[in-house]
Design an enzyme around this catalytic site. Structure first.
Site, short mmCIF file in Angstrom:
data_model
loop_
_atom_site.label_atom_id
_atom_site.label_comp_id
_atom_site.label_asym_id
_atom_site.label_seq_id
_atom_site.Cartn_x
_atom_site.Cartn_y
_atom_site.Cartn_z
N GLU A 176 34.93 52.98 60.65
CA GLU A 176 33.95 53.64 61.51
C GLU A 176 34.63 54.54 62.55
O GLU A 176 34.10 55.60 62.88
CB GLU A 176 33.06 52.59 62.19
CG GLU A 176 32.11 51.94 61.19
CD GLU A 176 31.40 50.73 61.74
OE1 GLU A 176 30.32 50.89 62.31
OE2 GLU A 176 31.93 49.61 61.59
N ASN B 141 34.21 52.69 71.65
CA ASN B 141 33.07 51.87 71.22
C ASN B 141 32.83 50.84 72.32
O ASN B 141 33.57 49.87 72.46
CB ASN B 141 33.40 51.19 69.89
CG ASN B 141 32.25 50.36 69.37
OD1 ASN B 141 31.22 50.19 70.04
ND2 ASN B 141 32.40 49.83 68.17
N HIS C 75 24.60 50.19 61.19
CA HIS C 75 25.87 50.38 60.46
C HIS C 75 25.87 51.76 59.82
O HIS C 75 26.55 51.99 58.81
CB HIS C 75 26.04 49.34 59.32
CG HIS C 75 26.19 47.92 59.75
ND1 HIS C 75 25.65 46.88 59.03
CD2 HIS C 75 26.83 47.36 60.81
CE1 HIS C 75 25.95 45.74 59.63
NE2 HIS C 75 26.66 46.00 60.71
N ARG D 41 30.75 55.79 69.86
CA ARG D 41 29.74 55.14 69.04
C ARG D 41 28.54 54.87 69.94
O ARG D 41 28.67 54.24 70.99
CB ARG D 41 30.28 53.83 68.49
CG ARG D 41 29.23 53.12 67.71
CD ARG D 41 29.70 51.80 67.13
NE ARG D 41 28.59 51.27 66.34
CZ ARG D 41 28.17 50.01 66.41
NH1 ARG D 41 28.76 49.16 67.21
NH2 ARG D 41 27.17 49.62 65.67
N ARG E 17 22.27 35.95 61.67
CA ARG E 17 20.92 36.52 61.61
C ARG E 17 20.22 36.13 60.31
O ARG E 17 20.86 36.11 59.25
CB ARG E 17 20.96 38.04 61.70
CG ARG E 17 21.46 38.57 63.02
CD ARG E 17 21.23 40.09 63.11
NE ARG E 17 21.98 40.68 64.18
CZ ARG E 17 23.00 41.55 64.00
NH1 ARG E 17 23.36 41.91 62.78
NH2 ARG E 17 23.63 42.03 65.05
#
Ligand code: AMP
Length: 397
Positions: free
Chosen positions: A385, A7, A180, A91, A241
């Protein structure tokens, strides 16, 4: 069979070597400050002491070489030869409208990842660097791209189209993509298995609540809707955010404060969320909860607003699917924050949701947290993940 999962961020590289025979992590680590003064690799292997290498990493190829050296190291390593690694799963953030599944990397795939630099300016260039670094350091080894946007590609048009002039979709592929995706895919799949739900028809809402937060609705593991949009800015309130805001707020603040659009988006991405709402207390939900407990009103409002918005989206997605069989909580807050799960579920009485307080007092493992009478099965499902990427990679090689 062993699979290396990579990743890549712009200045970092996380990796895990996973033994797919029992899905266990053999080793994992992190390269930090790639192409920045003070590069460092931290390598952890089961049953061995942590291994730290401080060595210049001018680019991702050098970082990958150092990862391979660590994996092969006589003392700290876990493999005798790179032949033991069957494939590498990466990823990758964005595939635009092109790929809705993981894919073995070839020149065409790299071209698509490059063409999507505009859509994922912070991630896609780094993701491609990671792939090219692996090609250089381990020539001939299959690389698989697992896209964060793939899960959202199953959404119907009514969910992914923005109500803006159609020409922007045609010219620039402006639509809801969702992010995601690997986590939502993994958790919805695990929820169906763990909750003994119908694999074809189960209506599942996954709440991925962490520093970045998003929520998805899926039927039989296929995404119906999800809260992040063209970028990860839309939807839930997050650590920094804003999630959903009236776009006219941007124009108003920009005019008043003399800011340009880049500065404004930077504020919405990095200085908003619970950090901004709390007047700067923290982007970390533990700090926000502590401040709220100590009587900080703005922190309390931020926490309430975060939970309220999750509950609103759950209501919207239950309506979108005409029902919901299971709700799964995951990621840092979803897996650990007992109070947030309870507060969100307190909004859901009308759906027949009933939480078992004792079962809810659980962290970090698969657990049904609703009562036997609850009309909706509520679950805690830790996301993974890396394992999801490794499974996708295994399926393709
Ligand atoms: P993630 O982005 O998934 O790593 O999640 C990070 C967020 O999870 C941070 O805001 C943490 O404060 C939050 N978190 C982790 N553990 C807990 C906990 N026990 N209670 C509340 N929040 C937590």
């Amino acid at each position: 069979m062993k699979i290396l999962v990579i990743n890549c961020g712009s200045s970092s590289l996380k990796y895990q070597l996973i033994d797919m025979d029992n899905e266990s992590v053999i080793a994992k680590g992190l390269c930090e400050r790639i192409n920045i003064e003070g590069s460092k690799l931290t390598h952890k292997a089961e049953g061995k002491e942590d291994y730290v290498v401080e060595s210049p990493m001018p680019d991702h190829s050098v970082a990958i070489q150092l990862v391979m050296d660590a994996l092969l190291d006589k003392e700290h390593g876990v493999i005798a030869s790179t032949d033991e690694i069957s494939a590498i799963g990466h990823r990758v953030l964005h595939a635009g409208t092109i790929y809705s599944d993981s894919i073995v990397v070839n020149e065409d795939v790299k071209k698509v990842i490059r063409e999507c630099f505009d859509l994922g300016p912070l991630h896609n260039p780094a993701n491609l660097m990671g792939i090219e670094a692996c090609e250089k350091v381990m020539p001939g080894k299959p690389n698989v791209a697992v896209f964060d946007t793939a899960f959202g590609m199953a959404m119907p048009e009514k969910a992914y189209m923005y109500a803006i002039p159609h020409e922007y979709f045609e010219k620039y592929s402006i639509r809801r993509y969702g992010f995601h995706g690997t986590s939502h895919m993994f958790v919805s799949g695990e929820a169906i298995k763990f909750g003994n739900l119908d694999p074809k028809n189960a209506k599942v809402i996954v709440c991925h609540l962490g520093n970045g937060s998003s929520i998805s609705a899926s039927i039989g593991g296929k995404c119906v809707d999800t809260s992040m949009g063209l970028t990860p800015l839309e939807g839930l309130i997050m650590g920094t955010r804003s999630g959903d805001v009236d776009p006219a707020v941007l124009q108003f603040v920009m005019n008043k404060e003399g800011k340009d659009i880049n500065e404004m988006l930077n504020i919405l991405n990095k200085k908003s969320g619970v950090l901004g709402m709390s007047g700067g207390v923290s982007s970390d939900f533990r700090d926000i909860a502590k401040a709220a407990e100590e009587g900080n009103h703005l922190a309390e409002v931020a926490l309430d607003a975060f939970r309220y918005r999750v509950a609103k989206y759950i209501g919207a997605y239950a309506a979108a699917m005409n029902g919901v069989d299971a709700i799964a909580f995951t990621a840092g807050v979803g897996e650990n924050d007992v109070n947030t799960r309870k507060a969100i579920c307190a909004y859901l009485g009308y759906l027949g949701v009933e939480i078992d307080d004792e079962a809810n007092n659980t962290r970090g493992k698969n657990q049904v947290i609703s009562t036997a009478d609850s009309k909706v099965k509520v679950m805690l499902i830790p996301t993974n993940e890396e394992l999801a990427i490794a499974r996708e990679t295994l399926a393709l090689v």
